[in-house]
Write an enzyme that holds these catalytic residues in place. Sequence first.
Site, PDB file in Angstrom:
ATOM      1  N   HIS A  47      41.801  -2.262   0.199  1.00 45.81           N
ATOM      2  CA  HIS A  47      43.216  -2.144  -0.171  1.00 45.81           C
ATOM      3  C   HIS A  47      44.131  -2.258   1.051  1.00 45.81           C
ATOM      4  CE1 HIS A  47      46.457  -1.157  -2.870  1.00 45.81           C
ATOM      5  NE2 HIS A  47      46.850  -0.158  -2.092  1.00 45.81           N
ATOM      6  N   ARG A  84      53.483   5.561  17.168  1.00 44.88           N
ATOM      7  CA  ARG A  84      54.214   4.288  17.212  1.00 44.88           C
ATOM      8  C   ARG A  84      55.536   4.288  16.432  1.00 44.88           C
ATOM      9  NH1 ARG A  84      48.718   2.777  17.320  1.00 44.88           N
ATOM     10  NH2 ARG A  84      48.251   1.230  18.910  1.00 44.88           N
ATOM     11  N   ASN A 125      60.595  -6.903  10.431  1.00 45.32           N
ATOM     12  CA  ASN A 125      59.439  -6.280   9.802  1.00 45.32           C
ATOM     13  C   ASN A 125      59.021  -5.057  10.610  1.00 45.32           C
ATOM     14  OD1 ASN A 125      56.991  -5.513   8.729  1.00 45.32           O
ATOM     15  ND2 ASN A 125      56.253  -7.594   8.451  1.00 45.32           N
ATOM     16  N   GLU A 150      39.273   3.614   3.280  1.00 47.20           N
ATOM     17  CA  GLU A 150      37.866   3.232   3.199  1.00 47.20           C
ATOM     18  C   GLU A 150      37.636   2.010   2.324  1.00 47.20           C
ATOM     19  OE1 GLU A 150      35.499   6.616   2.159  1.00 47.20           O
ATOM     20  OE2 GLU A 150      36.470   7.870   3.666  1.00 47.20           O
ATOM     21  N   PHE A 188      55.708   5.629   0.642  1.00 51.43           N
ATOM     22  CA  PHE A 188      54.289   5.950   0.823  1.00 51.43           C
ATOM     23  C   PHE A 188      54.059   6.275   2.296  1.00 51.43           C
ATOM     24  CE2 PHE A 188      49.718   5.304   0.868  1.00 51.43           C
ATOM     25  CZ  PHE A 188      49.355   5.866  -0.340  1.00 51.43           C
TER      26      PHE A 188
END
Length: 156
Positions: free
Chosen positions: A94, A133, A119, A91, A28
């Site tokens: 989630h 980043r 992580n 928005e 994702f």
Amino acid sequence: MGKCQNVREIEPDLNGAGLRVGVVMSRFNRDICEGLLSACCQELGKLGVAPENVTIATVPGALELPLVLQTMGQSGKFDALVALGSVVRGETYHFEVVSNESARGITDAQLAMGIPIANGVLTTENDDQALVRMSVKGAEAAQAAVEMAKLLRNFM
């Protein structure tokens, strides 16, 4: 920071030669995740981890990372693992659920197995922050995995 006198102090060790590292990447936000992966693999190579000692698996999203990390860790085939993913605020609530639960799952897996999991899941406000980043975070995750694997060997 002062040092204690006449005690054993374990120095950080970033020599990854001989280490076996598993990397699990979320698909994702794929462009960001592939940037994380590229930086991670490059850094593992710089640290001496041989390409044939790196295994990469992908999962649909950040919430699927912990299960695959735990399964890889239980296999006994890895000295350290790296979780890579990108969660960008939207928005809805989630973002918080995915950010918090993926981090909790990664930590729980690490503690349950006794194998370090770096992580490298970015949690950002927008895509631009993530793109800025991703290279640093991917490299830092590789460094953390190697350092922690080497540190734990001091206690075995």
